[in-house]
Design an enzyme around this catalytic site. Structure first.
Site, PDB file in Angstrom:
ATOM      1  N   HIS A   1      26.560  33.121  28.761  1.00 20.81           N
ATOM      2  CA  HIS A   1      27.724  33.726  29.416  1.00 20.81           C
ATOM      3  C   HIS A   1      28.328  32.810  30.479  1.00 20.81           C
ATOM      4  CE1 HIS A   1      27.049  37.457  27.316  1.00 20.81           C
ATOM      5  NE2 HIS A   1      25.764  37.377  27.645  1.00 20.81           N
TER       6      HIS A   1
ATOM      7  N   GLU B   1      13.886  22.841  47.114  1.00 25.03           N
ATOM      8  CA  GLU B   1      13.370  22.695  48.477  1.00 25.03           C
ATOM      9  C   GLU B   1      12.776  21.321  48.738  1.00 25.03           C
ATOM     10  OE1 GLU B   1      10.586  26.133  48.633  1.00 25.03           O
ATOM     11  OE2 GLU B   1      11.418  26.385  50.629  1.00 25.03           O
TER      12      GLU B   1
ATOM     13  N   ASN C   1      13.724  29.902  71.588  1.00 23.51           N
ATOM     14  CA  ASN C   1      13.739  30.073  70.140  1.00 23.51           C
ATOM     15  C   ASN C   1      14.633  31.266  69.869  1.00 23.51           C
ATOM     16  OD1 ASN C   1      13.133  30.454  67.447  1.00 23.51           O
ATOM     17  ND2 ASN C   1      11.197  31.498  67.877  1.00 23.51           N
ATOM     18  N   GLY C   2      15.512  31.174  68.876  1.00 21.63           N
ATOM     19  CA  GLY C   2      16.374  32.314  68.562  1.00 21.63           C
ATOM     20  C   GLY C   2      17.834  31.926  68.644  1.00 21.63           C
TER      21      GLY C   2
ATOM     22  N   TRP D   1      14.579  23.537  65.306  1.00 19.77           N
ATOM     23  CA  TRP D   1      15.295  23.630  64.029  1.00 19.77           C
ATOM     24  C   TRP D   1      16.724  23.983  64.411  1.00 19.77           C
ATOM     25  CZ3 TRP D   1      18.036  27.385  61.307  1.00 19.77           C
ATOM     26  CH2 TRP D   1      18.276  27.115  59.962  1.00 19.77           C
TER      27      TRP D   1
ATOM     28  N   LYS E   1      11.550  26.013  44.269  1.00 17.51           N
ATOM     29  CA  LYS E   1      10.562  24.990  44.653  1.00 17.51           C
ATOM     30  C   LYS E   1      11.170  23.601  44.471  1.00 17.51           C
ATOM     31  CE  LYS E   1       8.348  26.745  46.528  1.00 17.51           C
ATOM     32  NZ  LYS E   1       8.176  28.147  46.796  1.00 17.51           N
TER      33      LYS E   1
ATOM     34  N   CYS F   1      12.080  27.152  65.324  1.00 17.58           N
ATOM     35  CA  CYS F   1      11.801  26.471  66.579  1.00 17.58           C
ATOM     36  C   CYS F   1      10.442  26.948  67.048  1.00 17.58           C
ATOM     37  CB  CYS F   1      12.811  26.744  67.687  1.00 17.58           C
ATOM     38  SG  CYS F   1      14.483  26.246  67.291  1.00 17.58           S
TER      39      CYS F   1
ATOM     40  N   ARG G   1       7.676  24.950  62.173  1.00 17.09           N
ATOM     41  CA  ARG G   1       8.768  25.858  62.518  1.00 17.09           C
ATOM     42  C   ARG G   1      10.091  25.122  62.701  1.00 17.09           C
ATOM     43  NH1 ARG G   1       6.669  30.925  64.499  1.00 17.09           N
ATOM     44  NH2 ARG G   1       8.704  31.402  65.338  1.00 17.09           N
TER      45      ARG G   1
ATOM     46  N   GLU H   1      11.825  31.088  41.052  1.00 16.51           N
ATOM     47  CA  GLU H   1      10.879  30.442  41.965  1.00 16.51           C
ATOM     48  C   GLU H   1      10.744  28.953  41.617  1.00 16.51           C
ATOM     49  OE1 GLU H   1       9.725  31.092  44.697  1.00 16.51           O
ATOM     50  OE2 GLU H   1       7.908  29.942  44.980  1.00 16.51           O
TER      51      GLU H   1
ATOM     52  N   LYS I   1       9.360  26.544  58.283  1.00 19.65           N
ATOM     53  CA  LYS I   1       8.440  27.439  57.585  1.00 19.65           C
ATOM     54  C   LYS I   1       8.772  28.907  57.810  1.00 19.65           C
ATOM     55  CE  LYS I   1       4.759  28.318  55.140  1.00 19.65           C
ATOM     56  NZ  LYS I   1       4.924  28.166  53.694  1.00 19.65           N
TER      57      LYS I   1
HETATM   58  C1  AGP Z   1       9.557  29.302  50.288  1.00 16.58           C
HETATM   59  O1  AGP Z   1       9.147  28.140  49.651  1.00 16.58           O
HETATM   60  C2  AGP Z   1      10.562  29.106  51.311  1.00 16.58           C
HETATM   61  N1  AGP Z   1      10.142  28.169  52.283  1.00 16.58           N
HETATM   62  C3  AGP Z   1      11.309  30.317  51.841  1.00 16.58           C
HETATM   63  O2  AGP Z   1      12.158  30.739  50.823  1.00 16.58           O
HETATM   64  C4  AGP Z   1      10.481  31.519  52.326  1.00 16.58           C
HETATM   65  O3  AGP Z   1       9.850  32.137  51.254  1.00 16.58           O
HETATM   66  C5  AGP Z   1      11.416  32.507  53.037  1.00 16.58           C
HETATM   67  O4  AGP Z   1      11.981  31.892  54.144  1.00 16.58           O
HETATM   68  C6  AGP Z   1      10.723  33.780  53.450  1.00 16.58           C
HETATM   69  O5  AGP Z   1       9.691  33.526  54.339  1.00 16.58           O
HETATM   70  P1  AGP Z   1       8.629  34.649  54.698  1.00 16.58           P
HETATM   71  O6  AGP Z   1       7.837  34.930  53.488  1.00 16.58           O
HETATM   72  O7  AGP Z   1       7.827  34.071  55.805  1.00 16.58           O
HETATM   73  O8  AGP Z   1       9.404  35.859  55.118  1.00 16.58           O
END
Ligand code: AGP
Length: 635
Positions: free
Chosen positions: A533, A517, A107-108, A81, A514, A2, A27, A510, A630
């Site tokens: 396994h 996401e 926010n929170g 969010w 990606k 947020c 955010r 990773e 983000k």
């Molecule tokens: C990465 O593509 C993601 N959006 C997410 O996993 C991110 O890396 C994670 O939320 C950690 O964020 P930070 O590096 O700001 O702590």
């Protein structure tokens, strides 16, 4: 998550709020809203409050403001969010008290909101949303009623005091901004465990949960400390701690936000940020790996000798992509520098940390510097070490971040700024590379100090890193083209498996993250040897397998694992150097033949670009994928 923006000044608040919210949309983008107050009568000193809220992205709120107007020089805005309550208009902020004259953005998460809601309902308060936030305006209104009943007049002072008292009732993490139509010249803001910064503009004061929202208006900022409450009026700022004691602090200057947020000619921020990697790698090399440093101290990092001395083990705390960078880091720190290193999900570490070991460096990795789980895990670790008493167990912490003005920089004594520049795309790309480079630097430094590697090995790795920027440049152009054509075969795909081993296992994770996401395709990363396994049961011709096979100790093993997948009819895509094993793969995404140590810096590029083009083919909202934000500032 947020985003919050607030302003009090002499010009119309609404355009400022909308501009600030635009910069904070990363955010959260489930819904957005704002409230403004305009003097309606000088005589009564009352203002009239306008509150506009819209489901969906900020553009919907823009249209609403264009249509209905939101007059006034005092205002608060929010981009959401969703945590409590679906992403729909009734749950959008601001939330108001029963009179409608007091508005709050937050926010929170208010963890005791259920208890507080029941208490307020028993007093006759009706709730209009499903959010945790809505208790706050009612609690503040209740507090204000008490003050008015005691004969006090409406004023900024009673508003700030009411917010401070309500803060004491709230459990959880929050940043909030409050306006009241009885005090049209007062903006009150408060924070606990969620970021909030005050901006000192020309003829106005602003407040926001992150610097990009302020950068367009001012470079002078005053970050609020945990537990603080502030009253902003046209005349100045009054800052109080949670006990109500007045605080005095000087503001600081914001740096390094020049390249904030244009896509240039790229279709998406994510693609632009992928293309920025060679330039950011070059900046890192120029800053930290200048020629001429002695092999005993090969990296220019801003730490004293004492920072490195006596460390016997390292633990890395992070989430998501940052944790994957930490996993590569752990491999380097253990295998290259010889230091036992463990990596933890910060969210797990908070509640199940291992027994304390002496002389341990704890590294928090967070590009945003605001991830709640990472900050809380670091704080918890620091507390339990301080209370131990034995100096060998004292906290030693390092933060690796892209935002040196963020909360982690105020919490942790040593900071490595990866200097990747603001990353707007929700899917981390250039900051992942920046985090990897930070770990290469640490591994080189520890290896040379501990003599776990020869001078030749250290010099070789340093030179390989110096060559990285130019190699990355051509690799990205090539893979952009290759991925465009290869991505066509994923038009109907629903599941993808990524395989890697050793230092490239985190890159398989990773790659899968990606793809999930931004394309919403289900994907899993596995250590290649683990396939047989269980996961091998998933394989059939509609499940592509992307296998990272780079020369090194496990090269032949990975090829065997890949062939096991091919024997089950899976389409096999190799990320491997040309000329070593083409016959094994149905398609090849070639990367340079570099040392095993260096390979993650290259193998991650096809992961980023292939995911990007698969999502682009599907016409998805790549920079703002559904349900994500983000920075994740809630637990
Ligand atoms: C990465 O593509 C993601 N959006 C997410 O996993 C991110 O890396 C994670 O939320 C950690 O964020 P930070 O590096 O700001 O702590």
């Amino acid at each position: 998550m947020c985003g919050i923006v607030a302003v009090i000044g002499s010009r119309d608040a609404a355009p400022l709020l909308l501009e600030g919210l635009k910069q904070l949309e990363y955010r959260g983008y489930d819904s957005a809203g704002l409230a403004t107050i305009e003097f309606s009568s000088q005589a009564s000193n009352n203002g009239s409050l306008t509150c506009l809220r819209a489901g969906g992205k900020l553009v919907n709120l823009n249209s609403l403001v264009d249509r209905d107007g939101a007059p006034g020089q005092l205002g608060i805005g929010h981009t959401r969010w969703a945590t409590h309550g679906k992403p729909e208009e009734k749950n959008a902020h601001p939330h108001r008290d029963s009179s409608g004259g007091l508005a709050v953005v937050q926010n929170g998460i208010i963890e005791n909101h259920r208890y507080l809601r029941k208490e307020l309902e028993s007093e006759g308060v009706s709730f209009l949303s499903d959010t945790d936030t809505e208790v706050i305006p009612h609690l503040i209104a209740r507090q204000l009623q008490l003050s008015l009943a005691e004969g006090m007049s409406p004023s900024g002072s009673i508003l700030v005091e009411a917010v401070r008292k309500v803060s004491l009732e709230l459990k959880g993490a929050y940043a909030l901004a409050v306006i009241w139509d009885k005090t049209p010249e007062s903006l009150v803001v408060a924070r606990r465990q969620a970021p909030l910064l005050i901006g000192l503009g020309e003829g106005e004061f602003l407040c926001a949960s992150d610097t990009p929202a302020l950068a367009g208006f001012t470079r002078t900022i005053l970050p609020m400390e945990d537990g603080e409450v502030a009253l902003l009026t046209p005349l100045g700022i009054e800052l109080y701690d949670i006990r109500g004691e007045r605080q005095q602090r000087s503001p600081s200057l914001l740096n390094g936000l020049e390249d904030v947020v244009t896509k240039r000619n790229f279709r998406h921020f994510m693609l632009k940020e992928i293309y920025e990697q060679p330039e950011k790698a070059k900046l890192w090399v120029d800053r930290h790996l200048p020629y001429g440093l002695p092999a005993s101290s090969p990296i220019a990092y801003p730490f004293e000798n004492s920072f490195y001395e006596g460390i016997e083990r390292i633990q890395i705390l992070a989430c998501g992509t940052s944790r994957h960078a930490g996993m590569v880091g752990a491999y380097l720190l253990e295998q290259f520098a010889g230091i036992p290193t463990s990596v933890f999900y910060a969210s797990e570490f908070r509640y199940s940390a291992p027994p304390l070991a002496p002389n341990t460096l704890t590294i928090g990795v967070t590009q945003s510097g605001e991830t709640a789980d990472t900050l809380a895990a670091l704080a918890m670790e620091s507390r339990r070490r301080k209370s131990h008493g034995n100096p060998a167990f004292a906290p030693r912490q390092l933060g690796i971040t892209n935002r040196s003005e963020s909360s982690i920089a105020r919490q942790v004594p040593n900071i490595l700024d990866i200097g990747s520049g603001i990353e707007v795309g929700v899917a981390a790309t250039k900051t992942f590379l920046g985090q990897l480079l930070a770990f290469y630097g640490l591994a080189l430094t520890f290896a040379s100090r501990r003599k776990s590697r020869s001078v030749e090995e250290i010099t070789t790795m340093a030179n390989e890193l110096r060559n990285l920027p130019s190699q990355l440049f051509s690799l990205i152009e090539k893979h952009d083209q290759l991925s465009i054509s290869l991505s066509q075969m994923f038009s109907e795909t629903q599941n993808v498996i990524f395989l890697g081993r050793g230092i490239n296992y985190p890159i398989a994770l990773e790659g899968a993250l990606k793809l999930k996401e931004i394309s919403y395709i289900h994907a899993e990363g596995y250590p290649a040897g683990e396939m047989k396994h269980g996961p091998i049961a998933l394989l059939e011709k509609r499940v592509p397998v992307i296998s990272i096979a780079t020369p090194g100790v496990v090269f032949e093993k990975v090829l065997s694992n890949a062939q096991e997948a091919k024997a089950r009819d899976a389409k096999l895509i190799g990320v491997a150097p040309n000329g070593l094993a083409e016959e094994v793969f149905d398609a090849l995404l070639p990367i340079p033949e570099v040392s095993e140590w260096m390979s993650p810096l290259f193998s991650v590029i096809p992961m980023q670009l292939l995911s990007y083009h698969i999502a682009a083919n599907r016409g998805l909202d790549i920079d703002q994928p559904r349900n994500l934000a983000k920075s994740v500032t809630v637990e």
